[in-house]
Design a protein around this motif. Structure first.
Motif, PDB file in Angstrom:
ATOM      1  N   THR A 244      -5.666  17.383  -6.509  1.00 14.81           N
ATOM      2  CA  THR A 244      -4.242  17.559  -6.306  1.00 14.81           C
ATOM      3  C   THR A 244      -3.782  16.689  -5.146  1.00 14.81           C
ATOM      4  OG1 THR A 244      -2.492  19.196  -6.035  1.00 14.81           O
ATOM      5  CG2 THR A 244      -4.489  19.524  -4.749  1.00 14.81           C
ATOM      6  N   ARG A 245      -2.488  16.689  -4.883  1.00 15.50           N
ATOM      7  CA  ARG A 245      -1.929  15.965  -3.740  1.00 15.50           C
ATOM      8  C   ARG A 245      -1.347  16.990  -2.781  1.00 15.50           C
ATOM      9  NH1 ARG A 245      -1.629  10.745  -5.636  1.00 15.50           N
ATOM     10  NH2 ARG A 245      -0.441   9.951  -3.889  1.00 15.50           N
TER      11      ARG A 245
ATOM     12  N   ALA B 245       0.832  -1.206   0.000  1.00 13.50           N
ATOM     13  CA  ALA B 245       0.000   0.000   0.000  1.00 13.50           C
ATOM     14  C   ALA B 245       0.868   1.259   0.000  1.00 13.50           C
ATOM     15  CB  ALA B 245      -0.904   0.004   1.215  1.00 13.50           C
ATOM     16  N   ARG B 246       0.340   2.312  -0.591  1.00 15.78           N
ATOM     17  CA  ARG B 246       1.024   3.603  -0.565  1.00 15.78           C
ATOM     18  C   ARG B 246       0.832   4.242   0.802  1.00 15.78           C
ATOM     19  NH1 ARG B 246      -0.205   7.030  -5.860  1.00 15.78           N
ATOM     20  NH2 ARG B 246       1.925   7.664  -5.597  1.00 15.78           N
ATOM     21  N   THR B 247       1.793   5.031   1.208  1.00 18.65           N
ATOM     22  CA  THR B 247       1.658   5.720   2.486  1.00 18.65           C
ATOM     23  C   THR B 247       0.716   6.898   2.326  1.00 18.65           C
ATOM     24  OG1 THR B 247       3.549   7.133   2.018  1.00 18.65           O
ATOM     25  CG2 THR B 247       3.985   5.080   3.164  1.00 18.65           C
ATOM     26  N   ASP B 248       0.157   7.340   3.426  1.00 17.20           N
ATOM     27  CA  ASP B 248      -0.788   8.462   3.385  1.00 17.20           C
ATOM     28  C   ASP B 248      -0.105   9.788   3.681  1.00 17.20           C
ATOM     29  OD1 ASP B 248      -3.553   6.574   4.704  1.00 17.20           O
ATOM     30  OD2 ASP B 248      -3.089   7.113   2.645  1.00 17.20           O
ATOM     31  N   LEU B 249       1.187   9.887   3.423  1.00 15.80           N
ATOM     32  CA  LEU B 249       1.881  11.154   3.643  1.00 15.80           C
ATOM     33  C   LEU B 249       1.444  12.180   2.609  1.00 15.80           C
ATOM     34  CD1 LEU B 249       3.986  12.705   5.232  1.00 15.80           C
ATOM     35  CD2 LEU B 249       5.711  11.852   3.663  1.00 15.80           C
ATOM     36  N   ARG B 250       1.150  11.741   1.373  1.00 19.39           N
ATOM     37  CA  ARG B 250       0.699  12.636   0.314  1.00 19.39           C
ATOM     38  C   ARG B 250      -0.643  12.150  -0.217  1.00 19.39           C
ATOM     39  NH1 ARG B 250       2.930  16.434  -2.088  1.00 19.39           N
ATOM     40  NH2 ARG B 250       5.002  17.140  -1.667  1.00 19.39           N
ATOM     41  N   PRO B 251      -1.730  12.428   0.491  1.00 19.76           N
ATOM     42  CA  PRO B 251      -3.039  11.969   0.029  1.00 19.76           C
ATOM     43  C   PRO B 251      -3.571  12.825  -1.123  1.00 19.76           C
ATOM     44  CG  PRO B 251      -3.305  13.230   2.018  1.00 19.76           C
ATOM     45  CD  PRO B 251      -1.827  13.101   1.782  1.00 19.76           C
ATOM     46  N   VAL B 252      -4.470  12.244  -1.894  1.00 15.44           N
ATOM     47  CA  VAL B 252      -5.141  12.965  -2.969  1.00 15.44           C
ATOM     48  C   VAL B 252      -6.310  13.732  -2.352  1.00 15.44           C
ATOM     49  CG1 VAL B 252      -6.465  12.708  -5.089  1.00 15.44           C
ATOM     50  CG2 VAL B 252      -4.488  11.264  -4.670  1.00 15.44           C
TER      51      VAL B 252
END
Length: 54
Positions: A24-25, A2-9
């Motif tokens: 955007t992110r 899974a991708r980390t949630d440091l840069r959410p959409v």
């Protein structure tokens, strides 16, 4: 993996009431609060504030 949630959409919704959105992110460490950007709204025909919509 899974991708980390440091840069959410996030969706940015126009405050002009037209319903126009940008996608955007954002970096949660630098901008923990809701994001507010001044961008162009083609339906309103001018620059308005866009606020983060959850």
């Amino acid at each position: 993996m899974a991708r980390t949630d440091l840069r959410p959409v996030v969706k940015l919704r126009s405050t002009a009431g037209t319903g126009y959105t940008y996608v955007t992110r954002k970096n949660r460490r630098n901008d923990p609060d809701r994001l507010v950007l001044r961008k162009y709204d083609p339906l309103a025909g001018r620059h308005v504030e866009f606020r983060e919509d959850r």
